[in-house]
Design an enzyme around this catalytic site. Sequence first.
Site, mmCIF file in Angstrom:
data_model
loop_
_atom_site.group_PDB
_atom_site.id
_atom_site.type_symbol
_atom_site.label_atom_id
_atom_site.label_comp_id
_atom_site.label_asym_id
_atom_site.label_seq_id
_atom_site.Cartn_x
_atom_site.Cartn_y
_atom_site.Cartn_z
ATOM 1 N N GLY A 1 4.703 -1.844 4.344
ATOM 2 C CA GLY A 1 5.924 -1.346 3.729
ATOM 3 C C GLY A 1 7.072 -1.340 4.704
ATOM 4 O O GLY A 1 6.914 -1.580 5.903
ATOM 5 N N THR B 1 12.886 3.618 5.567
ATOM 6 C CA THR B 1 14.236 3.822 6.057
ATOM 7 C C THR B 1 14.306 3.638 7.572
ATOM 8 O O THR B 1 15.321 3.237 8.113
ATOM 9 C CB THR B 1 14.671 5.247 5.693
ATOM 10 O OG1 THR B 1 14.292 5.487 4.340
ATOM 11 C CG2 THR B 1 16.161 5.426 5.826
ATOM 12 N N ASP C 1 15.705 12.903 1.565
ATOM 13 C CA ASP C 1 15.554 11.589 0.947
ATOM 14 C C ASP C 1 14.193 11.463 0.258
ATOM 15 O O ASP C 1 13.540 10.438 0.334
ATOM 16 C CB ASP C 1 15.727 10.511 2.022
ATOM 17 C CG ASP C 1 15.939 9.128 1.418
ATOM 18 O OD1 ASP C 1 16.443 9.048 0.271
ATOM 19 O OD2 ASP C 1 15.581 8.130 2.070
HETATM 20 P P1 AMP Z 1 8.209 5.159 4.608
HETATM 21 O O1 AMP Z 1 8.977 4.711 5.784
HETATM 22 O O2 AMP Z 1 7.369 6.357 4.895
HETATM 23 O O3 AMP Z 1 9.020 5.284 3.355
HETATM 24 O O4 AMP Z 1 7.144 4.004 4.347
HETATM 25 C C1 AMP Z 1 7.419 2.797 3.688
HETATM 26 C C2 AMP Z 1 6.188 2.396 2.893
HETATM 27 O O5 AMP Z 1 5.061 2.209 3.778
HETATM 28 C C3 AMP Z 1 5.738 3.459 1.896
HETATM 29 O O6 AMP Z 1 6.382 3.304 0.669
HETATM 30 C C4 AMP Z 1 4.245 3.211 1.809
HETATM 31 O O7 AMP Z 1 3.967 2.219 0.863
HETATM 32 C C5 AMP Z 1 3.865 2.697 3.178
HETATM 33 N N1 AMP Z 1 3.315 3.793 4.013
HETATM 34 C C6 AMP Z 1 3.997 4.696 4.759
HETATM 35 N N2 AMP Z 1 3.173 5.559 5.390
HETATM 36 C C7 AMP Z 1 1.921 5.207 5.031
HETATM 37 C C8 AMP Z 1 0.599 5.717 5.318
HETATM 38 N N3 AMP Z 1 0.419 6.751 6.130
HETATM 39 N N4 AMP Z 1 -0.446 5.103 4.746
HETATM 40 C C9 AMP Z 1 -0.263 4.054 3.920
HETATM 41 N N5 AMP Z 1 0.929 3.521 3.604
HETATM 42 C C10 AMP Z 1 2.011 4.069 4.146
#
Ligand code: AMP
Length: 296
Positions: free
Chosen positions: A13, A16, A131
């Site tokens: 993923g 931000t 957010d």
């Molecule tokens: P974030 O920066 O936390 O919004 O992460 C972006 C994307 O990465 C999220 O929408 C999830 O799909 C994936 N992601 C973030 N943290 C995790 C985690 N601990 N385990 C699995 N996927 C994650």
Amino acid sequence: MVASAFQKLEKIGEGTYGIVYKAREKNTGKLVALKKIRPESENEGIPATTIREILLLKNLKHSTIIGLKEVIHSDDKMYLVFEYVETDLKKLIDDFSKQHMRFHYEIIRKMSHQLCTAVNFCHSKNIFHRDLKPQNILVDHDFNIKLADFGLGRAASIPLRQYTAEIVTLWYRPPELLLGCKYYDSSVDVWSLACILVEIYTMMPLFMGDSEIDQLMKIYRILGIPTEKDWKGVETLPKYNKDNLKHKKMGFAGIIKDPKLEALVKKMFIYDPLGRITAKEALEEAFFDGIEPIYE
Ligand code: AMP
């Protein structure tokens, strides 16, 4: 350091604050999520304030908050190592919707209760998110939720675009931020949370604005335009315009058929941030009757 301890598996993923990879911890074999925090600009390092805030997150331990296992900081780069969780609420809702499925009522209550618990826990530590959205709510195979990105909101200003020029969503943004209010508090998260509770129930985002003004209009259409009577000072906010509402207020009829959920979200969607209920008060609402409190 990162390369020697972890085997990067795939990009999962982009948030931000940078790219997230799925990886395997070499000495335990466990899956982790590695979040690479990007510096504000190319030739600058990570600001000291960001580092300090992130270190604080290591002490934020709760079953509804994603566990930060480690912070690796070397050569101006910083990686955060989190426990790995199967999916996030956005992907889960998309997957269910594609199969024309909805969540069972008890699952809706369970996820909503865990979300309010998570937000209440962070607020009790004086940390707020700013957010909150389905993308940063992780969900495991038993529909247990774990909040991600908490605290980062305070460490860095929220950029308008993500790393990959994807526009940051406005759908969960509270009216005080949209109207240009300079001072705000943890009640911003309660607004976002209410949008998310409705989305878990209907499987559709509630206010899908494509610009700040359109976002306000979408909110006004359902909740009516706020006036001094509901929210003292609103008419003096920089982006307030009384002429904005051309439609009659619609309310939640046809959107929420559950009276307890409707009663709850109406209190969370109070325009005046001071009048909005807190996450702690939300947990006391009838919608959650019979659900055991989560203490840790
Ligand atoms: P974030 O920066 O936390 O919004 O992460 C972006 C994307 O990465 C999220 O929408 C999830 O799909 C994936 N992601 C973030 N943290 C995790 C985690 N601990 N385990 C699995 N996927 C994650």
